[in-house]
Design a protein around this motif. Structure first.
Motif, PDB file in Angstrom:
ATOM      1  N   LEU A  28      60.539  33.933  59.214  1.00 46.92           N
ATOM      2  CA  LEU A  28      59.874  33.490  58.010  1.00 46.92           C
ATOM      3  C   LEU A  28      60.013  31.980  57.853  1.00 46.92           C
ATOM      4  CD1 LEU A  28      60.931  36.270  55.501  1.00 46.92           C
ATOM      5  CD2 LEU A  28      58.956  36.177  57.004  1.00 46.92           C
ATOM      6  N   SER A  29      59.034  31.375  57.235  1.00 50.70           N
ATOM      7  CA  SER A  29      59.089  29.942  57.028  1.00 50.70           C
ATOM      8  C   SER A  29      58.266  29.578  55.807  1.00 50.70           C
ATOM      9  CB  SER A  29      58.554  29.191  58.247  1.00 50.70           C
ATOM     10  OG  SER A  29      57.179  29.407  58.409  1.00 50.70           O
ATOM     11  N   PHE A  30      58.583  28.438  55.219  1.00 50.42           N
ATOM     12  CA  PHE A  30      57.833  27.950  54.071  1.00 50.42           C
ATOM     13  C   PHE A  30      56.384  27.701  54.451  1.00 50.42           C
ATOM     14  CE2 PHE A  30      56.216  24.548  51.386  1.00 50.42           C
ATOM     15  CZ  PHE A  30      56.525  25.024  50.120  1.00 50.42           C
ATOM     16  N   GLN A  31      56.166  27.148  55.644  1.00 52.94           N
ATOM     17  CA  GLN A  31      54.802  26.865  56.085  1.00 52.94           C
ATOM     18  C   GLN A  31      53.979  28.142  56.215  1.00 52.94           C
ATOM     19  OE1 GLN A  31      57.551  25.732  57.457  1.00 52.94           O
ATOM     20  NE2 GLN A  31      57.466  23.484  57.316  1.00 52.94           N
ATOM     21  N   ALA A  32      54.618  29.205  56.742  1.00 53.68           N
ATOM     22  CA  ALA A  32      53.896  30.471  56.877  1.00 53.68           C
ATOM     23  C   ALA A  32      53.515  31.030  55.509  1.00 53.68           C
ATOM     24  CB  ALA A  32      54.748  31.477  57.639  1.00 53.68           C
ATOM     25  N   GLY A  33      54.418  30.908  54.539  1.00 60.80           N
ATOM     26  CA  GLY A  33      54.110  31.395  53.202  1.00 60.80           C
ATOM     27  C   GLY A  33      52.963  30.639  52.560  1.00 60.80           C
ATOM     28  N   VAL A  34      52.983  29.314  52.715  1.00 63.34           N
ATOM     29  CA  VAL A  34      51.894  28.508  52.163  1.00 63.34           C
ATOM     30  C   VAL A  34      50.573  28.874  52.816  1.00 63.34           C
ATOM     31  CG1 VAL A  34      50.979  26.167  51.972  1.00 63.34           C
ATOM     32  CG2 VAL A  34      53.388  26.600  51.485  1.00 63.34           C
ATOM     33  N   ALA A  35      50.595  29.068  54.143  1.00 63.75           N
ATOM     34  CA  ALA A  35      49.372  29.426  54.855  1.00 63.75           C
ATOM     35  C   ALA A  35      48.832  30.774  54.381  1.00 63.75           C
ATOM     36  CB  ALA A  35      49.633  29.462  56.362  1.00 63.75           C
ATOM     37  N   THR A  36      49.725  31.727  54.146  1.00 66.28           N
ATOM     38  CA  THR A  36      49.289  33.035  53.670  1.00 66.28           C
ATOM     39  C   THR A  36      48.696  32.949  52.275  1.00 66.28           C
ATOM     40  OG1 THR A  36      51.026  34.094  54.992  1.00 66.28           O
ATOM     41  CG2 THR A  36      50.010  35.412  53.264  1.00 66.28           C
ATOM     42  N   LEU A  37      49.328  32.166  51.398  1.00 68.05           N
ATOM     43  CA  LEU A  37      48.794  32.005  50.044  1.00 68.05           C
ATOM     44  C   LEU A  37      47.455  31.283  50.059  1.00 68.05           C
ATOM     45  CD1 LEU A  37      52.014  31.140  47.996  1.00 68.05           C
ATOM     46  CD2 LEU A  37      50.724  33.281  48.015  1.00 68.05           C
ATOM     47  N   LEU A  38      47.298  30.325  50.961  1.00 70.56           N
ATOM     48  CA  LEU A  38      45.996  29.660  51.091  1.00 70.56           C
ATOM     49  C   LEU A  38      44.934  30.650  51.559  1.00 70.56           C
ATOM     50  CD1 LEU A  38      46.941  26.186  52.637  1.00 70.56           C
ATOM     51  CD2 LEU A  38      46.137  26.670  50.310  1.00 70.56           C
ATOM     52  N   GLY A  39      45.336  31.575  52.430  1.00 68.74           N
ATOM     53  CA  GLY A  39      44.403  32.622  52.843  1.00 68.74           C
ATOM     54  C   GLY A  39      43.991  33.502  51.674  1.00 68.74           C
ATOM     55  N   ALA A  40      44.949  33.801  50.775  1.00 64.04           N
ATOM     56  CA  ALA A  40      44.614  34.578  49.582  1.00 64.04           C
ATOM     57  C   ALA A  40      43.655  33.806  48.680  1.00 64.04           C
ATOM     58  CB  ALA A  40      45.894  34.932  48.817  1.00 64.04           C
ATOM     59  N   ALA A  41      43.889  32.495  48.554  1.00 60.71           N
ATOM     60  CA  ALA A  41      42.969  31.669  47.764  1.00 60.71           C
ATOM     61  C   ALA A  41      41.575  31.667  48.382  1.00 60.71           C
ATOM     62  CB  ALA A  41      43.509  30.244  47.658  1.00 60.71           C
ATOM     63  N   GLY A  42      41.519  31.651  49.727  1.00 59.36           N
ATOM     64  CA  GLY A  42      40.226  31.723  50.408  1.00 59.36           C
ATOM     65  C   GLY A  42      39.507  33.025  50.131  1.00 59.36           C
ATOM     66  N   VAL A  43      40.259  34.124  50.045  1.00 55.90           N
ATOM     67  CA  VAL A  43      39.651  35.413  49.728  1.00 55.90           C
ATOM     68  C   VAL A  43      39.098  35.408  48.304  1.00 55.90           C
ATOM     69  CG1 VAL A  43      40.142  37.863  49.348  1.00 55.90           C
ATOM     70  CG2 VAL A  43      41.043  36.708  51.370  1.00 55.90           C
ATOM     71  N   LEU A  44      39.865  34.860  47.348  1.00 56.61           N
ATOM     72  CA  LEU A  44      39.377  34.775  45.969  1.00 56.61           C
ATOM     73  C   LEU A  44      38.098  33.953  45.892  1.00 56.61           C
ATOM     74  CD1 LEU A  44      42.751  34.192  44.070  1.00 56.61           C
ATOM     75  CD2 LEU A  44      41.319  36.241  43.978  1.00 56.61           C
ATOM     76  N   LEU A  45      38.067  32.833  46.613  1.00 57.30           N
ATOM     77  CA  LEU A  45      36.873  31.986  46.614  1.00 57.30           C
ATOM     78  C   LEU A  45      35.700  32.696  47.282  1.00 57.30           C
ATOM     79  CD1 LEU A  45      35.834  29.196  45.808  1.00 57.30           C
ATOM     80  CD2 LEU A  45      36.503  28.369  48.067  1.00 57.30           C
ATOM     81  N   ALA A  46      35.982  33.451  48.344  1.00 59.15           N
ATOM     82  CA  ALA A  46      34.924  34.187  49.039  1.00 59.15           C
ATOM     83  C   ALA A  46      34.304  35.249  48.135  1.00 59.15           C
ATOM     84  CB  ALA A  46      35.479  34.829  50.311  1.00 59.15           C
ATOM     85  N   ILE A  47      35.132  35.902  47.315  1.00 53.80           N
ATOM     86  CA  ILE A  47      34.608  36.909  46.394  1.00 53.80           C
ATOM     87  C   ILE A  47      33.650  36.274  45.389  1.00 53.80           C
ATOM     88  CG2 ILE A  47      35.227  38.516  44.551  1.00 53.80           C
ATOM     89  CD1 ILE A  47      37.861  39.019  46.027  1.00 53.80           C
ATOM     90  N   ALA A  48      34.086  35.157  44.805  1.00 58.07           N
ATOM     91  CA  ALA A  48      33.265  34.512  43.771  1.00 58.07           C
ATOM     92  C   ALA A  48      31.971  33.946  44.350  1.00 58.07           C
ATOM     93  CB  ALA A  48      34.074  33.415  43.083  1.00 58.07           C
ATOM     94  N   THR A  49      32.081  33.175  45.432  1.00 62.30           N
ATOM     95  CA  THR A  49      30.886  32.549  45.996  1.00 62.30           C
ATOM     96  C   THR A  49      29.965  33.577  46.631  1.00 62.30           C
ATOM     97  OG1 THR A  49      32.121  32.105  48.050  1.00 62.30           O
ATOM     98  CG2 THR A  49      32.040  30.347  46.404  1.00 62.30           C
ATOM     99  N   GLY A  50      30.526  34.589  47.265  1.00 63.67           N
ATOM    100  CA  GLY A  50      29.697  35.619  47.887  1.00 63.67           C
ATOM    101  C   GLY A  50      28.903  36.409  46.870  1.00 63.67           C
ATOM    102  N   ALA A  51      29.540  36.785  45.763  1.00 61.44           N
ATOM    103  CA  ALA A  51      28.828  37.541  44.734  1.00 61.44           C
ATOM    104  C   ALA A  51      27.700  36.718  44.114  1.00 61.44           C
ATOM    105  CB  ALA A  51      29.813  37.993  43.656  1.00 61.44           C
TER     106      ALA A  51
END
Length: 484
Positions: A438-461
């Motif tokens: 585990l690493s701080f960088q991996a956690g940040v990258a995963t959270l950024l991926g979650a933010a990308g999913v949230l943005l994809a939902i909004a823009t896609g709809a």
């Protein structure tokens, strides 16, 4: 070429005065009211005041019930057009609505409304949509429309508070089933969310801002999930480390500000920069409170796990994906998520089933793309959201409702609750001795991926709704023919 045509062309070519009011026809261009029965004769001052009063009170109600700026502007413009107003300025911010109209070359009328509180109520939004549709089609006149609007404001909310609380807990449990939990774990998730709701009611008299209330709710949800895991570690109940992740993920989805995120992105894309920025900041603050609550609880529970020498198989949490569940469980969970989400948004009874079916369709598209074609999570979510927005707009218009009423709750099954949990675990668990990867960088990258999913939902709809908009008139014609 008429004066109106010249002005419209100047607007589109950006050759006209930058402060000239936009023609109402252009304001209605991508709304369900773009074929409104626009009055030809210029309105007198009394009618202008009557129309603007109705328009701002209607727009205020829409903002209070959770509508985005484009929907509010379209409805306000449609009311003004039906009343015979030509030059109208509409200014919408996060908490206010201002409408300015010229009576003649000398006189003008301005109306202002301030929105001091908001609470999602999609049933009222449907009623307002029906009222505006009847007004622009000539079935009602301004005085009758004003009286109907007063009736809409006075009517009681469709779903009582206990039903919304129960639906929220069932939604969280269904999300857990969608990502692979057992029915027992889903039942525990229901109890956890009900306990969180009780805590929220206890602290409600304090009138905490969303940041603090989200942090408290997330902390309580994660702590209770760990308590259930601790009972499982002692062998008292059949629940392990994976189930702990499922419970927290379901609770996160129940707490995520999904509707505000969609409104914020829609406002920015539609050109409402100030309103969109305000909503985005509100989403960021609420989401930060949620993340802090989960992170603090995770940090404390990991230390408790080490101190009590439990066999916490938390590293396996990092390998969890949405494809863990069986097909039937994922689709059944999506159906329940859509239905429960509709209830939490206070939608009408007749729209619950269509919303649930749309949620199944969106989750089905996501599952096919990820399981059969190995498409990435963000891309698959975006494509599923496009399909949801496209079909949802047509279905909603066919049922006499605005698209957001069915699209928003149907998208809850796409929210990245498990991804957010994984990212937070990577952040707070990096110092655990048994977890060296585990690493701080991996956690940040995963959270950024979650933010990308949230943005994809909004823009896609939103993109899906834009694609479907050319069929608005045809679908509305079919609905009116069936009604007759």
């Amino acid at each position: 070429m008429s004066e109106k045509d010249r002005r419209r062309r100047a607007w589109r070519l950006e050759g006209g005065p930058p402060t000239e009011p936009m023609p109402l026809v252009d304001l209605l261009r991508r709304t369900p009211y773009r074929n409104a029965r626009v009055a030809i004769e210029a309105a007198e001052e009394a009618r202008v005041r009557e129309a603007l009063d109705l328009a701002v009170r209607l727009g205020e109600l829409m903002l209070r019930c959770g509508a985005g700026a484009p929907q509010v502007e379209g409805s306000v413009a449609a009311v003004c057009a039906a009343a015979g107003l030509n030059d109208v300025e509409i200014d919408i911010t996060l908490q206010s609505l201002l409408v300015h109209a010229h009576v003649d070359a000398v006189h003008a009328v301005t109306e202002l409304r301030v929105v001091r509180s908001s609470r999602h109520d999609y049933a009222r939004l449907v009623a307002v949509h029906e009222l505006v549709d009847a007004l622009v089609s000539g079935h009602v006149e301004l005085p009758e429309a004003a009286e109907q609007l007063r009736d809409i404001k006075r009517v009681r909310r469709i779903w009582p508070d206990w039903a919304v609380t129960a639906a929220t807990s069932v939604l969280a449990a269904a999300v857990a089933v969608m990502i692979g939990s057992t029915l027992f774990t889903a039942g525990v998730t229901v109890l956890v969310v009900l306990a969180v709701s009780a805590v929220e009611r206890a602290v409600h008299p304090m009138h905490l801002p969303d940041f603090y209330s989200n942090a408290v709710s997330a902390f309580v949800a994660t702590s209770l999930a760990w308590a259930a895991y601790a009972l499982g570690a002692q062998g008292w109940i059949p629940l392990g480390g994976r189930d702990f992740a499922f419970i927290v993920a379901g609770g996160i989805v129940a707490l995520l500000p999904g509707r505000t995120m969609a409104s914020a992105v829609e406002d920015v894309i539609s050109g409402y920069a100030v309103t969109g920025a305000g909503r985005l900041l509100a989403v960021t603050v609420s989401l930060t409170g949620l993340i802090i609550g989960v992170a603090v609880a995770l940090g404390a529970t990991i230390k408790l796990t080490d101190a009590l020498s439990f066999s916490f198989i938390s590293p396996s949490v990092l390998d969890l994906r949405m494809s863990q569940a069986e097909w039937w469980a994922a689709l059944l969970g999506a159906f329940i998520v859509g239905a429960s989400g509709a209830v939490t948004m206070q939608t009408r009874h007749r729209l619950v089933l269509p919303t649930a079916l749309l949620a199944v369709a969106a989750s089905g598209v996501y599952a096919v793309l990820t399981r059969l074609f190995d498409v990435g999570a963000v891309t698959a979510t975006g494509l599923a959201a496009v399909a949801l927005g496209l079909v949802g707009r047509l279905v909603a218009l066919r049922l006499g409702a605005p698209a957001m009423v069915v699209v928003v709750p149907a998208s809850f099954g796409l929210l990245p609750g498990l991804t957010i949990f994984r990212g937070l675990y990577e952040l707070v668990g990096q110092n655990a001795t048994e977890i060296g990867t585990l690493s701080f960088q991996a956690g940040v990258a995963t959270l950024l991926g979650a933010a990308g999913v949230l943005l994809a939902i909004a823009t896609g709809a939103i993109l899906g709704e834009i694609i479907a908009s050319p069929w608005d008139r045809r679908v509305a014609r079919v609905r009116r023919r069936v009604r007759v």
